[in-house]
Scaffold this motif. Structure first.
Motif, PDB file in Angstrom:
ATOM      1  N   TRP A  38      46.087  36.472 -30.466  1.00  0.00           N
ATOM      2  CA  TRP A  38      45.356  37.284 -29.517  1.00  0.00           C
ATOM      3  C   TRP A  38      45.715  37.063 -27.872  1.00  0.00           C
ATOM      4  O   TRP A  38      45.579  35.958 -27.618  1.00  0.00           O
ATOM      5  CB  TRP A  38      43.865  37.076 -29.857  1.00  0.00           C
ATOM      6  CG  TRP A  38      43.421  37.395 -31.295  1.00  0.00           C
ATOM      7  CD1 TRP A  38      42.711  38.412 -31.719  1.00  0.00           C
ATOM      8  CD2 TRP A  38      43.590  36.558 -32.413  1.00  0.00           C
ATOM      9  NE1 TRP A  38      42.580  38.446 -33.000  1.00  0.00           N
ATOM     10  CE2 TRP A  38      43.062  37.107 -33.460  1.00  0.00           C
ATOM     11  CE3 TRP A  38      44.257  35.301 -32.654  1.00  0.00           C
ATOM     12  CZ2 TRP A  38      43.063  36.722 -34.894  1.00  0.00           C
ATOM     13  CZ3 TRP A  38      44.031  34.674 -33.875  1.00  0.00           C
ATOM     14  CH2 TRP A  38      43.661  35.387 -34.961  1.00  0.00           C
ATOM     15  N   ASN A  70      51.363  43.913 -36.137  1.00  0.00           N
ATOM     16  CA  ASN A  70      50.177  44.495 -36.471  1.00  0.00           C
ATOM     17  C   ASN A  70      49.227  43.459 -36.641  1.00  0.00           C
ATOM     18  O   ASN A  70      48.011  43.201 -36.826  1.00  0.00           O
ATOM     19  CB  ASN A  70      49.981  44.996 -37.882  1.00  0.00           C
ATOM     20  CG  ASN A  70      50.661  46.295 -37.592  1.00  0.00           C
ATOM     21  OD1 ASN A  70      50.509  47.087 -36.756  1.00  0.00           O
ATOM     22  ND2 ASN A  70      51.158  47.091 -38.817  1.00  0.00           N
ATOM     23  N   GLN A  71      49.787  41.991 -36.451  1.00  0.00           N
ATOM     24  CA  GLN A  71      49.004  40.747 -36.406  1.00  0.00           C
ATOM     25  C   GLN A  71      48.764  40.020 -35.037  1.00  0.00           C
ATOM     26  O   GLN A  71      48.494  39.143 -34.593  1.00  0.00           O
ATOM     27  CB  GLN A  71      49.623  39.723 -37.266  1.00  0.00           C
ATOM     28  CG  GLN A  71      49.738  40.094 -38.691  1.00  0.00           C
ATOM     29  CD  GLN A  71      50.483  39.096 -39.361  1.00  0.00           C
ATOM     30  OE1 GLN A  71      51.855  39.173 -39.409  1.00  0.00           O
ATOM     31  NE2 GLN A  71      49.875  38.083 -40.235  1.00  0.00           N
ATOM     32  N   SER A 122      43.225  35.873 -42.223  1.00  0.00           N
ATOM     33  CA  SER A 122      44.651  36.291 -41.924  1.00  0.00           C
ATOM     34  C   SER A 122      45.036  35.299 -40.639  1.00  0.00           C
ATOM     35  O   SER A 122      44.340  34.691 -39.774  1.00  0.00           O
ATOM     36  CB  SER A 122      44.471  37.722 -41.210  1.00  0.00           C
ATOM     37  OG  SER A 122      45.823  38.219 -40.595  1.00  0.00           O
ATOM     38  N   TRP A 182      47.205  41.117 -31.135  1.00  0.00           N
ATOM     39  CA  TRP A 182      46.159  41.965 -30.389  1.00  0.00           C
ATOM     40  C   TRP A 182      45.844  41.567 -29.059  1.00  0.00           C
ATOM     41  O   TRP A 182      46.071  40.266 -28.773  1.00  0.00           O
ATOM     42  CB  TRP A 182      44.682  41.814 -31.164  1.00  0.00           C
ATOM     43  CG  TRP A 182      44.731  42.461 -32.626  1.00  0.00           C
ATOM     44  CD1 TRP A 182      44.518  43.562 -33.075  1.00  0.00           C
ATOM     45  CD2 TRP A 182      44.940  41.664 -33.966  1.00  0.00           C
ATOM     46  NE1 TRP A 182      44.350  43.832 -34.393  1.00  0.00           N
ATOM     47  CE2 TRP A 182      44.790  42.320 -34.925  1.00  0.00           C
ATOM     48  CE3 TRP A 182      45.333  40.278 -33.942  1.00  0.00           C
ATOM     49  CZ2 TRP A 182      45.103  41.948 -36.318  1.00  0.00           C
ATOM     50  CZ3 TRP A 182      45.716  39.766 -35.150  1.00  0.00           C
ATOM     51  CH2 TRP A 182      45.376  40.581 -36.497  1.00  0.00           C
ATOM     52  N   THR A 213      41.181  39.230 -40.237  1.00  0.00           N
ATOM     53  CA  THR A 213      41.105  40.666 -39.932  1.00  0.00           C
ATOM     54  C   THR A 213      40.673  41.534 -40.752  1.00  0.00           C
ATOM     55  O   THR A 213      40.675  41.195 -42.115  1.00  0.00           O
ATOM     56  CB  THR A 213      42.912  40.950 -40.074  1.00  0.00           C
ATOM     57  OG1 THR A 213      43.738  40.160 -39.192  1.00  0.00           O
ATOM     58  CG2 THR A 213      43.032  42.380 -39.616  1.00  0.00           C
ATOM     59  N   GLY A 214      39.681  42.438 -40.502  1.00  0.00           N
ATOM     60  CA  GLY A 214      38.894  43.082 -41.380  1.00  0.00           C
ATOM     61  C   GLY A 214      37.902  42.499 -42.333  1.00  0.00           C
ATOM     62  O   GLY A 214      37.721  42.898 -43.416  1.00  0.00           O
ATOM     63  N   GLY A 218      41.015  32.569 -38.649  1.00  0.00           N
ATOM     64  CA  GLY A 218      41.281  33.961 -38.211  1.00  0.00           C
ATOM     65  C   GLY A 218      41.107  35.001 -39.209  1.00  0.00           C
ATOM     66  O   GLY A 218      41.261  34.714 -40.524  1.00  0.00           O
ATOM     67  N   GLY A 232      47.302  35.349 -37.275  1.00  0.00           N
ATOM     68  CA  GLY A 232      47.363  36.114 -35.958  1.00  0.00           C
ATOM     69  C   GLY A 232      47.430  35.616 -34.681  1.00  0.00           C
ATOM     70  O   GLY A 232      47.340  34.538 -34.480  1.00  0.00           O
TER      71      GLY A 232
END
Length: 138
Positions: free
Chosen positions: A67, A105-106, A63, A108, A58-59, A56, A65
């Protein structure tokens, strides 16, 4: 209306998957005023995908997360109130189930709209109008 719920291994207790799917389904139906609709409820399906740690990002950086992705006809999630309400609730459902392991923030949430006429239910390709008519009977 398929739900794809994906999360990074270890981000959630495995025992939370069924509870999360049930709560996300209930939230989506309720926000659309379809909580007990006999046509719509069985068309809400779900797949859970657990990805290995390190898979996974992020940017562009590794990370953990979660979904939440809905695939719906274009008339779903059509108002700002539904979008804001469900996304906030879905994020909270996953955050709480993680025991705080995932920050908001993790997590989406997104919605993908299908092409009109491409809803295959029971082997029948339905247009948005046909689907809405069927739902109105439930």
């Amino acid at each position: 209306m398929p739900l794809t719920f994906t999360y990074t291994e270890g981000a959630l207790p495995e025992t939370a998957e069924k509870q999360i799917v049930a709560k996300l389904t209930e939230s989506m139906l309720r926000w659309h005023g379809l909580a007990s609709n006999t046509v719509m409820t069985p068309t809400v399906t779900a797949q859970v995908h657990v990805i290995s740690k390190g898979r996974g990002f992020t940017g562009g950086q590794e990370s953990s997360g979660a979904w939440v992705e809905w695939k719906t006809p274009s008339f779903a999630f059509a108002t700002r109130e539904i979008q804001i309400g469900h996304i906030k609730e879905a994020t909270n459902i996953v955050h709480e189930a993680s025991g705080g392991n995932l920050t908001k923030n993790q997590i989406w949430v997104n919605v993908v709209h299908a092409v009109d006429g491409a809803w295959g239910i029971g082997g029948i390709a339905m247009t948005n109008a046909e689907l809405a008519e069927a739902i109105s009977k439930g």
